[in-house]
Scaffold this active site. Sequence first.
Site, PDB file in Angstrom:
ATOM      1  N   ASP A   1      -6.824   4.141  -5.770  1.00 48.41           N
ATOM      2  CA  ASP A   1      -7.496   5.356  -6.227  1.00 48.41           C
ATOM      3  C   ASP A   1      -6.551   6.275  -6.979  1.00 48.41           C
ATOM      4  O   ASP A   1      -5.329   6.127  -6.924  1.00 48.41           O
ATOM      5  CB  ASP A   1      -8.124   6.101  -5.051  1.00 48.41           C
ATOM      6  CG  ASP A   1      -7.099   6.514  -3.999  1.00 48.41           C
ATOM      7  OD1 ASP A   1      -6.166   5.737  -3.746  1.00 48.41           O
ATOM      8  OD2 ASP A   1      -7.242   7.615  -3.429  1.00 48.41           O
TER       9      ASP A   1
ATOM     10  N   GLU B   1      -6.157   6.685  -0.735  1.00 49.39           N
ATOM     11  CA  GLU B   1      -4.875   7.313  -0.392  1.00 49.39           C
ATOM     12  C   GLU B   1      -4.868   8.776  -0.746  1.00 49.39           C
ATOM     13  O   GLU B   1      -4.375   9.617   0.018  1.00 49.39           O
ATOM     14  CB  GLU B   1      -3.736   6.576  -1.103  1.00 49.39           C
ATOM     15  CG  GLU B   1      -2.343   6.994  -0.666  1.00 49.39           C
ATOM     16  CD  GLU B   1      -1.741   8.124  -1.483  1.00 49.39           C
ATOM     17  OE1 GLU B   1      -0.638   8.582  -1.139  1.00 49.39           O
ATOM     18  OE2 GLU B   1      -2.379   8.558  -2.481  1.00 49.39           O
TER      19      GLU B   1
END
Length: 486
Positions: free
Chosen positions: A79, A146
């Site tokens: 991400d 994350e």
Amino acid sequence: MNEHLEQLAPQPLWRHFRTLCNTPRPSGHEAELVAILQHWAERHGFAHDRDDYGNLRIRKPASPGKEGAPGVILQGHLDMVAQANADHPHDFTRDPIETYVEDSWLRARHTTLGADNGLGVAAALAILEDDGLVHGPLEALFTLEEESSMGGALQLAENWLAGDVLLNLDSEDRGEVFIGCAGGADIVVEAQLPTADVGPDEVGMQLALTGLVGGHSGIDVHRGRGNANRLLVRVLRALESYDIRLVDYRGGTLRNAIPREAFATLVLPAEEVAAAKSCVAALEQVLRAELAGVDEGLALALAPLETAPVQALNAHASRMLLAALNVAPYGVERMSSDVPGVVETSNNLGVVRLAEGRFHLCALVRSLRDSAVEDMADRFRGLFELIGARTRVENAYPGWTPAPHSALLARFRRLHSRHLGSEPAVKVIHAGLECGILAGKYPDLEMISFGPSIRGAHSPDERVELSSVEEFWTLLRALIEDLAGA
């Protein structure tokens, strides 16, 4: 889109980074990218699987004769932080990132670039398809979410990974290697505050603070940049002498990005508008002077609304909320006495919201000491209890304890000197690398973190130095071959 990326060196890495730029992947929306990577693995004959949370692992057998070499795990997160300038419409769930090169740096147009951690992911994919590389067993571990919660690492399956060493590819400084990081937690504050009707003599105004640099709430927290939430509350406090009441508030978008913009709707007596505008203009000059040389673009504006709001916080609730926000901890709390020059504890007032009396705050506390995170959470709890708010701690994750005498670190330092002509600086970072969480689940793993030079992460100023990517690639290949005894 982004065809020019495939003209950069090293070409295999940039080709994969182009795929990442063209595939929307904000936190919580990594599914399309995961499907693309699974299809890519199948085309290359690589085994792949996912754990219960959805983290993706792709495996490649060792080069012939290197089956007994240490297994290497290449780790990064899929991400990216979704930040765009306010005047640039961009749907991070649908639109690709548009990149360009300027002065030997790669940038994005008006948005975050996603070099954090897209370059680490791209490097791992390029390593897997590098048939000229001599290596032991390889695993590429790609975690989810994350940036929003560390969810992928926190929920990573145990007894799943098979490697002996882990190379985290999520650092942002050439010439440096990281062996420790801060832990952290989200502090969430919520309340339902009382409202009252807007009187016939009150008018609605929109107050906007824009133009700040922002940045990464860990790496950049010590640089003295403005926090839009902190500064706008300061302005609102000054306006209290004109009998303002808050209607709504919107500041920051991510708990791990220093807020660049904040907006508030307020009401005040019509006869106070001129004085309030003069106050805002004067404060703009004061704040710009305070931030000179650090954050030059601050702008304040107070503009009338065409239609006055119907409801606003009552006078007492408005004053109490602004008072609490004004004294809430933010920025650097303490520098480390054990690691000179490193922030030990900090807090980012990342997201503040108020709408129809519903108040929400999300702050991210980071520290090298878990006890300091707990203390900061208790301070928030004690402060906001005074206005009847509820406080909870979410997404807590541990720090990564340094191992300065590890064999893996010694190997990296030797290779850095051989290939780049200098010793790397060994660092502990005030940011939440996934290594601390992974070390808790896999305590026998040796690990280090390194990467190319990325500046302005978590903001639309994010950029990566092209020459540092070439150095990063050279070191990564050399380390993998050295571990294989090539």
